[in-house]
Design an enzyme around this catalytic site. Sequence first.
Site, PDB file in Angstrom:
ATOM      1  N   LYS A   1       3.862   3.283  10.413  1.00 10.14           N
ATOM      2  CA  LYS A   1       2.743   3.909   9.476  1.00 10.14           C
ATOM      3  C   LYS A   1       3.159   4.713   8.526  1.00 10.14           C
ATOM      4  O   LYS A   1       2.609   4.605   7.238  1.00 10.14           O
ATOM      5  CB  LYS A   1       1.998   5.187  10.416  1.00 10.14           C
ATOM      6  CG  LYS A   1       1.327   4.677  11.748  1.00 10.14           C
ATOM      7  CD  LYS A   1       0.406   5.960  12.425  1.00 10.14           C
ATOM      8  CE  LYS A   1       1.392   6.991  12.983  1.00 10.14           C
ATOM      9  NZ  LYS A   1       2.243   6.762  13.917  1.00 10.14           N
TER      10      LYS A   1
ATOM     11  N   ARG B   1      -5.395  12.229  16.057  1.00 13.60           N
ATOM     12  CA  ARG B   1      -4.535  11.857  16.964  1.00 13.60           C
ATOM     13  C   ARG B   1      -5.112  12.040  18.521  1.00 13.60           C
ATOM     14  O   ARG B   1      -4.613  11.813  19.300  1.00 13.60           O
ATOM     15  CB  ARG B   1      -3.101  12.580  17.161  1.00 13.60           C
ATOM     16  CG  ARG B   1      -1.958  11.579  16.635  1.00 13.60           C
ATOM     17  CD  ARG B   1      -0.709  12.576  16.701  1.00 13.60           C
ATOM     18  NE  ARG B   1       0.446  11.950  16.834  1.00 13.60           N
ATOM     19  CZ  ARG B   1       1.112  11.826  15.606  1.00 13.60           C
ATOM     20  NH1 ARG B   1       0.507  12.140  14.464  1.00 13.60           N
ATOM     21  NH2 ARG B   1       2.318  11.393  15.718  1.00 13.60           N
TER      22      ARG B   1
ATOM     23  N   ARG C   1      15.900   5.515  13.479  1.00  8.04           N
ATOM     24  CA  ARG C   1      15.284   5.601  12.359  1.00  8.04           C
ATOM     25  C   ARG C   1      16.020   6.761  11.615  1.00  8.04           C
ATOM     26  O   ARG C   1      16.476   7.914  12.177  1.00  8.04           O
ATOM     27  CB  ARG C   1      13.775   6.233  12.693  1.00  8.04           C
ATOM     28  CG  ARG C   1      13.126   6.574  11.527  1.00  8.04           C
ATOM     29  CD  ARG C   1      11.552   6.531  11.758  1.00  8.04           C
ATOM     30  NE  ARG C   1      11.178   7.636  12.670  1.00  8.04           N
ATOM     31  CZ  ARG C   1       9.857   7.743  12.986  1.00  8.04           C
ATOM     32  NH1 ARG C   1       9.004   6.906  12.468  1.00  8.04           N
ATOM     33  NH2 ARG C   1       9.638   8.583  13.921  1.00  8.04           N
TER      34      ARG C   1
ATOM     35  N   ARG D   1      15.032  12.750  12.406  1.00 10.38           N
ATOM     36  CA  ARG D   1      14.230  13.681  12.903  1.00 10.38           C
ATOM     37  C   ARG D   1      14.700  14.496  14.313  1.00 10.38           C
ATOM     38  O   ARG D   1      15.051  13.606  15.061  1.00 10.38           O
ATOM     39  CB  ARG D   1      12.919  13.203  12.782  1.00 10.38           C
ATOM     40  CG  ARG D   1      12.150  12.791  11.608  1.00 10.38           C
ATOM     41  CD  ARG D   1      10.753  12.197  11.654  1.00 10.38           C
ATOM     42  NE  ARG D   1      10.102  12.649  13.002  1.00 10.38           N
ATOM     43  CZ  ARG D   1       8.765  11.994  13.127  1.00 10.38           C
ATOM     44  NH1 ARG D   1       8.188  11.146  12.118  1.00 10.38           N
ATOM     45  NH2 ARG D   1       8.147  12.429  14.033  1.00 10.38           N
TER      46      ARG D   1
ATOM     47  N   ARG E   1       6.071  11.267  23.167  1.00 10.58           N
ATOM     48  CA  ARG E   1       5.391  11.018  22.272  1.00 10.58           C
ATOM     49  C   ARG E   1       4.570   9.658  22.456  1.00 10.58           C
ATOM     50  O   ARG E   1       3.391   9.495  22.212  1.00 10.58           O
ATOM     51  CB  ARG E   1       6.040  10.937  20.970  1.00 10.58           C
ATOM     52  CG  ARG E   1       6.471  12.423  20.543  1.00 10.58           C
ATOM     53  CD  ARG E   1       7.470  12.433  19.354  1.00 10.58           C
ATOM     54  NE  ARG E   1       7.220  11.631  18.042  1.00 10.58           N
ATOM     55  CZ  ARG E   1       8.516  11.057  17.517  1.00 10.58           C
ATOM     56  NH1 ARG E   1       9.558  10.978  17.866  1.00 10.58           N
ATOM     57  NH2 ARG E   1       8.016  10.539  16.417  1.00 10.58           N
TER      58      ARG E   1
END
Length: 213
Positions: free
Chosen positions: A13, A88, A127, A155, A166
């Site tokens: 996203k 969400r 990531r 992160r 998540r």
Amino acid sequence: MRMILVGAPGAGKGTQAKRLAAHYGIPHISTGDMLRAAVAAGTELGKKADAYMRAGDLVPDDLVIAMVIERLGQPDCAKGFILDGFPRTRPQAEALDRALAEAKIPLDAVVLIDVPDEAILDRITGRRSDPETGTIYHVRFNPPPPEIADRVVQRKDDTAEAVRARIAKYHAETEPVLPFYEDKGLLIRVDGLAHPDEVFAAITGALDAARKG
Ligand code: AMP
């Protein structure tokens, strides 16, 4: 263009939202980025959001809804926006719907970037992002160039444990938002496993077709 990007964590996203924002000349509104900035700045909102985010939990609806509605009222959103990471939950979708209806601002599309769970863990734990430009990399699939490699960061919630939480939240809380938009005829699904250039082409192609249709 007023659109929402939906997808599991790591679906792409953020990467697509940045490109779409540049392509359409509209702001990219990422609730994750806004909340991380609030945490870093130590604001009241940031202090409340921090623990939820670290655990991979969702920040309570009332806090996030107020933050987004305030952001959408800013002048740069007059010509359009890309919402990334919001709504969400079903209550967030309903609150957004009411606010947009009151302001007489119709949504153009909701794009779902579809990626199976198996691919997500690998994508997210690799990531990294460049704190100076916000560019997102992956240690194996899209490694940062050598001059940037030393400064990329991971992160805090991109650990395997938080990612599992998540993904579970995504299925339990966010997927129920999809029928809400499907019923309105706004939902566009694209295959998120393709190369980012192909995902971008699929999204813009579908958006342009939807606007003409
Ligand atoms: P993201 O960058 O979109 O993956 O978001 C990172 C984290 O911020 C999430 O795991 C949540 O803790 C929080 N967050 C972001 N957007 C929302 C939202 N719309 N509702 C609740 N929590 C959110």
